[in-house]
Design a protein around this motif. Structure first.
Motif, short mmCIF file in Angstrom:
data_model
loop_
_atom_site.label_atom_id
_atom_site.label_comp_id
_atom_site.label_asym_id
_atom_site.label_seq_id
_atom_site.Cartn_x
_atom_site.Cartn_y
_atom_site.Cartn_z
N ALA A 43 18.35 3.01 -9.95
CA ALA A 43 17.82 3.08 -8.59
C ALA A 43 16.46 3.75 -8.56
O ALA A 43 15.55 3.33 -7.83
CB ALA A 43 18.81 3.82 -7.69
N ALA A 44 16.31 4.80 -9.37
CA ALA A 44 15.02 5.51 -9.43
C ALA A 44 13.92 4.59 -9.94
O ALA A 44 12.79 4.61 -9.45
CB ALA A 44 15.15 6.73 -10.33
N GLU A 45 14.25 3.75 -10.92
CA GLU A 45 13.26 2.82 -11.45
C GLU A 45 12.85 1.79 -10.39
O GLU A 45 11.68 1.41 -10.31
CB GLU A 45 13.81 2.13 -12.70
N LYS A 46 13.81 1.37 -9.58
CA LYS A 46 13.46 0.45 -8.49
C LYS A 46 12.60 1.16 -7.46
O LYS A 46 11.63 0.58 -6.94
CB LYS A 46 14.71 -0.11 -7.84
N ALA A 47 12.92 2.42 -7.17
CA ALA A 47 12.10 3.19 -6.23
C ALA A 47 10.68 3.33 -6.76
O ALA A 47 9.70 3.24 -6.00
CB ALA A 47 12.72 4.56 -5.99
N ASP A 48 10.54 3.55 -8.07
CA ASP A 48 9.21 3.64 -8.68
C ASP A 48 8.44 2.33 -8.50
O ASP A 48 7.23 2.33 -8.24
CB ASP A 48 9.33 3.98 -10.16
N ALA A 49 9.15 1.21 -8.66
CA ALA A 49 8.50 -0.09 -8.50
C ALA A 49 8.05 -0.31 -7.07
O ALA A 49 6.96 -0.85 -6.81
CB ALA A 49 9.44 -1.20 -8.94
N ILE A 50 8.88 0.10 -6.12
CA ILE A 50 8.50 -0.01 -4.70
C ILE A 50 7.27 0.84 -4.42
O ILE A 50 6.34 0.42 -3.74
CB ILE A 50 9.67 0.40 -3.80
N MET A 51 7.27 2.05 -4.97
CA MET A 51 6.15 2.96 -4.79
C MET A 51 4.87 2.36 -5.36
O MET A 51 3.82 2.31 -4.69
CB MET A 51 6.45 4.29 -5.47
N LEU A 52 4.95 1.89 -6.60
CA LEU A 52 3.77 1.34 -7.25
C LEU A 52 3.26 0.12 -6.51
O LEU A 52 2.05 -0.04 -6.31
CB LEU A 52 4.09 0.98 -8.70
N GLY A 53 4.17 -0.75 -6.07
CA GLY A 53 3.75 -1.94 -5.33
C GLY A 53 3.08 -1.59 -4.02
O GLY A 53 2.10 -2.24 -3.63
N SER A 54 3.58 -0.56 -3.35
CA SER A 54 2.99 -0.15 -2.07
C SER A 54 1.58 0.36 -2.27
O SER A 54 0.66 0.00 -1.52
CB SER A 54 3.86 0.94 -1.43
N ILE A 55 1.38 1.21 -3.28
CA ILE A 55 0.05 1.76 -3.53
C ILE A 55 -0.90 0.69 -4.05
O ILE A 55 -2.07 0.64 -3.66
CB ILE A 55 0.15 2.93 -4.52
N SER A 56 -0.39 -0.20 -4.90
CA SER A 56 -1.24 -1.25 -5.47
C SER A 56 -1.66 -2.29 -4.44
O SER A 56 -2.60 -3.05 -4.68
CB SER A 56 -0.50 -1.94 -6.62
N SER A 57 -0.97 -2.32 -3.29
CA SER A 57 -1.35 -3.28 -2.25
C SER A 57 -2.65 -2.89 -1.57
O SER A 57 -3.24 -3.71 -0.85
CB SER A 57 -0.23 -3.37 -1.20
N VAL A 58 -3.10 -1.67 -1.77
CA VAL A 58 -4.31 -1.17 -1.10
C VAL A 58 -5.53 -1.51 -1.92
O VAL A 58 -5.61 -1.24 -3.12
CB VAL A 58 -4.22 0.36 -0.91
N ARG A 59 -6.52 -2.11 -1.27
CA ARG A 59 -7.81 -2.42 -1.87
C ARG A 59 -8.92 -1.99 -0.92
O ARG A 59 -8.82 -2.27 0.27
CB ARG A 59 -7.93 -3.92 -2.17
N PRO A 60 -9.95 -1.30 -1.40
CA PRO A 60 -10.14 -0.81 -2.76
C PRO A 60 -9.02 0.15 -3.17
O PRO A 60 -8.38 0.78 -2.33
CB PRO A 60 -11.49 -0.10 -2.72
N GLU A 61 -8.80 0.27 -4.47
CA GLU A 61 -7.67 1.03 -4.96
C GLU A 61 -7.81 2.52 -4.67
O GLU A 61 -8.91 3.05 -4.45
CB GLU A 61 -7.51 0.80 -6.46
N LEU A 62 -6.67 3.19 -4.69
CA LEU A 62 -6.61 4.61 -4.40
C LEU A 62 -6.41 5.42 -5.68
O LEU A 62 -5.83 4.95 -6.65
CB LEU A 62 -5.44 4.91 -3.46
N ASN A 63 -6.90 6.65 -5.65
CA ASN A 63 -6.60 7.61 -6.70
C ASN A 63 -5.33 8.34 -6.25
O ASN A 63 -5.27 8.89 -5.16
CB ASN A 63 -7.76 8.59 -6.85
#
Length: 206
Positions: A43-63
């Motif tokens: 479940a934690a790995e899926k949460a990490d994937a959701i997190m990464l996908g949410s942040i990666s959806s932002v352009r220009p990218e975020l630090n």
């Protein structure tokens, strides 16, 4: 950064969780029926994937950096007599986001969640801590909020799954890790997100 397994979470982060009780729908006290038998680590790995996908959806990218994560039991809830637990993952954005562009960044994440079919469960429209809350069909709960000095925090909390050891996030963050539990103020300027003018309606940042 060292990922901290915190059982007592600061008020700001508690707001970020945005859910009414781990493993219980709408905080009603009614026990949530969990049919999946995946482990807390899965479940934690899926949460990490959701997190990464949410942040990666932002352009220009975020630090951004991983923030303190936590895991814990689910108030005695069991699956086939086995104990269960829930995991919360957190990230902090180190990019300086101007006041004029904070609403746009919240909107980018919200639209990403909507495109994935996630339910938007609420908004906080206050000037102090604006936020958007959502959940997946599996009842993973997500929040994105703006804290002090305009710093963005993202949180993903899992439903109750079979208790297991949980490892720190393996997803690679897009910023410099830090030590300790106190998140540094945002300090990374952006040629886009730091501008003190609203995002143009025709901008590609969506």
């Amino acid at each position: 950064m060292k990922s901290l397994r915190l059982m007592a979470i600061a008020p700001l982060i508690a707001v970020a969780a945005g859910c009414g009780g781990l493993g219980k729908p709408n905080g009603s006290g009614e026990e949530k029926r969990v049919v999946s038998r995946i482990s807390m680590q899965e479940a934690a790995e899926k949460a990490d994937a959701i997190m990464l996908g949410s942040i990666s959806s932002v352009r220009p990218e975020l630090n951004w950096v991983h923030h303190a994560w936590s895991d814990g039991g689910c108030d005695g809830h069991t699956i086939d007599g086995r104990p269960t637990g829930s995991v919360t993952r957190r990230a902090a954005v180190m990019t300086i986001v101007s006041e004029a562009r904070r609403g746009s960044l919240l909107g980018v994440v919200e639209r990403h969640w909507e495109k994935l079919g996630y339910e938007i469960t609420g908004h906080n429209t206050s000037e102090d801590v604006p936020a958007v809350h959502a959940r997946t069909p599996e009842d993973f709960r997500m929040s994105v909020l703006v804290g002090k000095k305009g710093q963005f925090f993202l949180t993903v909390t899992t439903p109750c799954y079979l208790a297991s050891e949980v490892q720190a996030p393996r997803t690679r963050a897009g910023g410099t890790a830090f030590e300790g539990s106190v998140v540094p103020d945002p300090s990374v300027p952006s040629e886009f997100w730091s501008l003190d003018v609203p995002v143009p309606a025709t901008s590609a940042a969506s």
